[in-house]
Enzyme design. Structure first.
Site, PDB file in Angstrom:
ATOM      1  N   ASN A 166     -41.242 -14.387  36.255  1.00 20.04           N
ATOM      2  CA  ASN A 166     -42.698 -14.189  36.150  1.00 20.04           C
ATOM      3  C   ASN A 166     -43.518 -15.243  36.884  1.00 20.04           C
ATOM      4  OD1 ASN A 166     -41.926 -16.086  34.214  1.00 20.04           O
ATOM      5  ND2 ASN A 166     -43.580 -15.521  32.839  1.00 20.04           N
ATOM      6  N   GLU A 263     -36.576 -22.758  27.554  1.00 21.27           N
ATOM      7  CA  GLU A 263     -37.942 -22.229  27.458  1.00 21.27           C
ATOM      8  C   GLU A 263     -37.805 -20.720  27.362  1.00 21.27           C
ATOM      9  OE1 GLU A 263     -40.285 -24.133  26.971  1.00 21.27           O
ATOM     10  OE2 GLU A 263     -39.763 -26.052  27.870  1.00 21.27           O
ATOM     11  N   CYS A 297     -44.868 -15.659  28.991  1.00 26.26           N
ATOM     12  CA  CYS A 297     -44.123 -15.942  27.754  1.00 26.26           C
ATOM     13  C   CYS A 297     -45.020 -16.360  26.599  1.00 26.26           C
ATOM     14  CB  CYS A 297     -43.102 -17.036  28.021  1.00 26.26           C
ATOM     15  SG  CYS A 297     -43.850 -18.508  28.770  1.00 26.26           S
ATOM     16  N   GLU A 475     -40.739 -29.159  28.663  1.00 29.95           N
ATOM     17  CA  GLU A 475     -41.038 -29.362  30.074  1.00 29.95           C
ATOM     18  C   GLU A 475     -42.415 -30.008  30.177  1.00 29.95           C
ATOM     19  OE1 GLU A 475     -40.176 -25.408  31.801  1.00 29.95           O
ATOM     20  OE2 GLU A 475     -38.313 -26.315  32.512  1.00 29.95           O
TER      21      GLU A 475
HETATM   22  N1  LIG Z   1     -40.884 -20.250  27.467  1.00 27.86           N
HETATM   23  C1  LIG Z   1     -41.125 -20.184  28.764  1.00 27.86           C
HETATM   24  O1  LIG Z   1     -41.528 -21.143  29.404  1.00 27.86           O
HETATM   25  C2  LIG Z   1     -40.923 -18.882  29.505  1.00 27.86           C
HETATM   26  C3  LIG Z   1     -41.533 -18.722  30.743  1.00 27.86           C
HETATM   27  C4  LIG Z   1     -41.338 -17.526  31.434  1.00 27.86           C
HETATM   28  C5  LIG Z   1     -40.575 -16.519  30.889  1.00 27.86           C
HETATM   29  N2  LIG Z   1     -39.994 -16.703  29.671  1.00 27.86           N
HETATM   30  C6  LIG Z   1     -39.218 -15.629  29.067  1.00 27.86           C
HETATM   31  O2  LIG Z   1     -38.350 -15.050  30.045  1.00 27.86           O
HETATM   32  C7  LIG Z   1     -38.146 -13.662  29.737  1.00 27.86           C
HETATM   33  C8  LIG Z   1     -38.418 -12.835  30.968  1.00 27.86           C
HETATM   34  O3  LIG Z   1     -37.686 -13.312  32.051  1.00 27.86           O
HETATM   35  P1  LIG Z   1     -36.291 -12.665  32.517  1.00 27.86           P
HETATM   36  O4  LIG Z   1     -36.306 -11.202  32.273  1.00 27.86           O
HETATM   37  O5  LIG Z   1     -36.012 -13.185  33.875  1.00 27.86           O
HETATM   38  O6  LIG Z   1     -35.287 -13.340  31.483  1.00 27.86           O
HETATM   39  P2  LIG Z   1     -33.712 -13.231  31.434  1.00 27.86           P
HETATM   40  O7  LIG Z   1     -33.294 -13.946  30.209  1.00 27.86           O
HETATM   41  O8  LIG Z   1     -33.234 -11.847  31.609  1.00 27.86           O
HETATM   42  O9  LIG Z   1     -33.200 -14.016  32.740  1.00 27.86           O
HETATM   43  C9  LIG Z   1     -33.588 -15.351  32.989  1.00 27.86           C
HETATM   44  C10 LIG Z   1     -32.589 -15.996  33.936  1.00 27.86           C
HETATM   45  O10 LIG Z   1     -31.359 -16.173  33.240  1.00 27.86           O
HETATM   46  C11 LIG Z   1     -30.282 -15.641  33.997  1.00 27.86           C
HETATM   47  N3  LIG Z   1     -29.278 -15.189  33.026  1.00 27.86           N
HETATM   48  C12 LIG Z   1     -29.289 -14.050  32.295  1.00 27.86           C
HETATM   49  N4  LIG Z   1     -28.236 -14.027  31.451  1.00 27.86           N
HETATM   50  C13 LIG Z   1     -27.553 -15.193  31.666  1.00 27.86           C
HETATM   51  C14 LIG Z   1     -26.380 -15.763  31.102  1.00 27.86           C
HETATM   52  N5  LIG Z   1     -25.683 -15.155  30.147  1.00 27.86           N
HETATM   53  N6  LIG Z   1     -25.980 -16.970  31.550  1.00 27.86           N
HETATM   54  C15 LIG Z   1     -26.662 -17.620  32.510  1.00 27.86           C
HETATM   55  N7  LIG Z   1     -27.779 -17.123  33.077  1.00 27.86           N
HETATM   56  C16 LIG Z   1     -28.223 -15.927  32.654  1.00 27.86           C
HETATM   57  C17 LIG Z   1     -30.922 -14.534  34.836  1.00 27.86           C
HETATM   58  O11 LIG Z   1     -30.138 -14.254  35.964  1.00 27.86           O
HETATM   59  C18 LIG Z   1     -32.261 -15.167  35.177  1.00 27.86           C
HETATM   60  O12 LIG Z   1     -32.157 -16.039  36.290  1.00 27.86           O
HETATM   61  C19 LIG Z   1     -39.113 -13.337  28.617  1.00 27.86           C
HETATM   62  O13 LIG Z   1     -38.434 -13.324  27.397  1.00 27.86           O
HETATM   63  C20 LIG Z   1     -40.098 -14.499  28.658  1.00 27.86           C
HETATM   64  O14 LIG Z   1     -40.756 -14.756  27.442  1.00 27.86           O
HETATM   65  C21 LIG Z   1     -40.150 -17.859  28.978  1.00 27.86           C
END
Ligand SMILES: NC(=O)c1ccc[n+]([C@@H]2O[C@H](COP(=O)([O-])OP(=O)(O)OC[C@H]3O[C@@H](n4cnc5c(N)ncnc54)[C@H](O)[C@@H]3O)[C@@H](O)[C@H]2O)c1
Length: 502
Positions: A166, A263, A297, A475
């Protein structure tokens, strides 16, 4: 829904990319034509932006070796030297803001006015903040009886950063800036959905003088990330992603007791008391739900409104939401861009169906919008559900799209209890003119970031991290330095060993 129905109808070459994006390791792009390729699309137009080589075991091994070599050089530099180099990267990022913002829009689908004002520049601000801090990272000194002691604050070594889609460049900066300022090297894996800006960040770090191997970008799926998490030469993993991913990584990281920063997702409350300035509260509710087409998020998607102002609030909310401009993300007036992918949009639309079947009242939006010149894109009208109940799925599950749930409350204790009734705790907002009430309520909210009379403002000086399942560690701010260093305690004897042995 069959998968063909959610794919883009046609793919055509876009002009921006040279064709194939590779991992950036040891200061150069590493070409391995044998690797499988993944398509990367512009979510607004459906155009093929590039194909991405999916790194495997050999690239992961090379990334670790390069990062170890980079670490050996970088960690020997003084903090001031590191800071000076990082500041050069800040200058390049700012000078290339428009170009990088356009790249981010093509990759993610968000409006150019947001990307240009926030995404790249907030990343640059973050690097500048930690560059300024690099020379001041130090241990403590303790005066003891006949001795003294001190701590050394040492970098961890090779750190792995994993990003969500995002805020691709901002997340890459939020992870790399404190890591590099402390003297670590980083292997960064961007989301496969938005792989491009991290590669450019790597080029910019190199241009600024960051030694080869200090910041590497590995392109690929979760499997290459998992391989790096299992590697005992990697000291830490910092992930921005969903709660489920965080839990999976926590399990994998346990095998080497790796340090983790997480995060993760949220389902945050925004509480609007009866004395709130309604115009301001409406602005915040829109900011908390529709900015970046709802893909944030910290979003305050559970909007609790005091019963006595509910009608007035809803009227202004609907009037102002109707004015939002949904359109081509590259158009300077667009306020709501495309969802990041057809399948993500389908998931958001499914939640909208669920909300209606659960009995929530659809007060605005609720449907896909076809945008001229971006017919292949999945745009969703900003959606407001009124008269929601806490037990509805739209109220309890993270949707990550432009879908707001409005809930009515009667008193302070009740709304605090309802706001906290979730396993998530990323953020919260409180709107009131009563300062005593604002601070009293914030003290009781289980959320890592709370805003009083505003929403979604994340200055670099403020620690950013979640309560409960929304995260672990922080962070931004001075606190991030703790997450990328370890302390070594050193005791120095001045008067000899007082031996109990003859
Ligand atoms: N708290 C924060 O700062 C913050 C900021 C932005 C987004 N988010 C959260 O991120 C989510 C949306 O993003 P998304 O769809 O990319 O999330 P996601 O969890 O699907 O993927 C995030 C990253 O993790 C990697 N990944 C997925 N499974 C993994 C595993 N088992 N081991 C290692 N790496 C793995 C993916 O390839 C990607 O690069 C939402 O839940 C949102 O709330 C949180």
């Amino acid at each position: 829904m069959p998968s063909s129905a959610i794919a883009y109808p046609e793919h055509k070459e876009d002009t921006v990319q040279d064709g194939i994006l590779k991992s950036y390791i040891g200061g150069r792009y590493l070409d391995n034509p044998a690797l499988p390729l993944a398509d990367n699309f512009n979510p607004a137009t459906g155009a093929l932006l590039c194909k991405v080589q999916q790194a495997g075991a050999a690239e992961a091994e090379q990334a670790v070796k390069s990062a170890e070599a980079g670490f050996a050089v970088w960690s020997e530099m003084t903090g001031a030297e590191r800071g000076r180099i990082m500041n050069k990267a800040v200058g390049i990022l700012r000078a290339r803001n428009r170009e990088l913002a356009e790249l981010e829009v093509r990759d993610n689908g968000k409006p150019i006015q947001e990307a240009e004002a926030v995404d790249v520049l907030s990343g640059a601000d973050c690097i500048e903040y930690f560059a300024g801090m690099a020379a001041g990272i130090h241990g403590e000194h303790f005066q003891l009886k006949g001795a003294f002691a001190y701590t050394r604050r040492e970098p961890l070594g090779v750190c792995l950063g994993i990003g969500a889609w995002n805020y691709p460049i901002q997340i890459a900066c939020w992870k790399s800036a404190p890591a590099l300022a402390c003297g670590n090297a980083m292997i960064y894996k961007p989301s496969g959905m938005t792989p491009m800006s991290a590669a450019l960040l790597a080029e910019i770090y190199s241009e600024a003088g960051v030694p080869d191997g200090v910041f590497n970008v590995i392109q690929g799926s979760s499997s290459v990330a998992r391989q790096l998490i299992a590697d005992e030469r990697v000291a830490k993993v910092s992930i921005t992603g969903s709660v489920d991913t965080g839990k999976a990584i926590m399990k994998d990281a346990a095998s080497t007791l790796k340090r983790v920063t997480m995060e993760l997702g949220g389902k945050s409350p925004l509480i609007i008391f009866d004395d709130a300035d309604i115009e301001q509260a409406v602005s915040a509710a829109m900011l908390a739900n529709f900015y970046t087409q709802g893909e944030i998020c910290t979003n305050g998607t559970r909007v609790f409104v005091a019963r006595s102002i509910h009608a007035a609030f809803m009227q202004r909310l609907k009037e102002r939401t109707a004015l939002l401009k949904i359109g081509d993300p590259m158009h300077p007036d667009t306020q709501v861009g495309a969802q990041v992918s057809p399948s993500h949009a389908q998931s958001v639309l499914k939640y909208i169906d669920i909300g209606q079947s659960e009995g929530a009242v659809l007060a605005a939006g609720g449907q896909r919008v076809i945008v001229p010149s971006c017919e292949a894109g999945w745009f969703i009208a900003p959606t407001i559900f009124d008269q929601c109940r806490d037990d509805m799925r739209i109220v309890s599950e993270e949707i990550f799209g432009p879908v707001m749930s409005v809930l009515v409350f009667d008193d302070e204790a009740e709304v605090i209890q309802r706001a906290n009734a979730t396993r998530l705790g990323l953020a919260a907002g409180v709107f009131t003119r009563d300062l005593a009430r604002a601070h009293r309520v914030v003290a009781k909210l289980q959320a890592g970031v709370c805003w009083i009379n505003n929403y979604n403002i994340t200055p670099i000086e403020m620690p950013f991290g979640g309560y409960k399942e929304s995260g672990l560690g922080y962070e931004n701010s001075l606190t991030a330095i703790d997450c990328y260093t370890q302390r070594k305690s050193v005791y120095v004897e001045l008067t000899g060993v007082a031996s109990p042995y003859a």
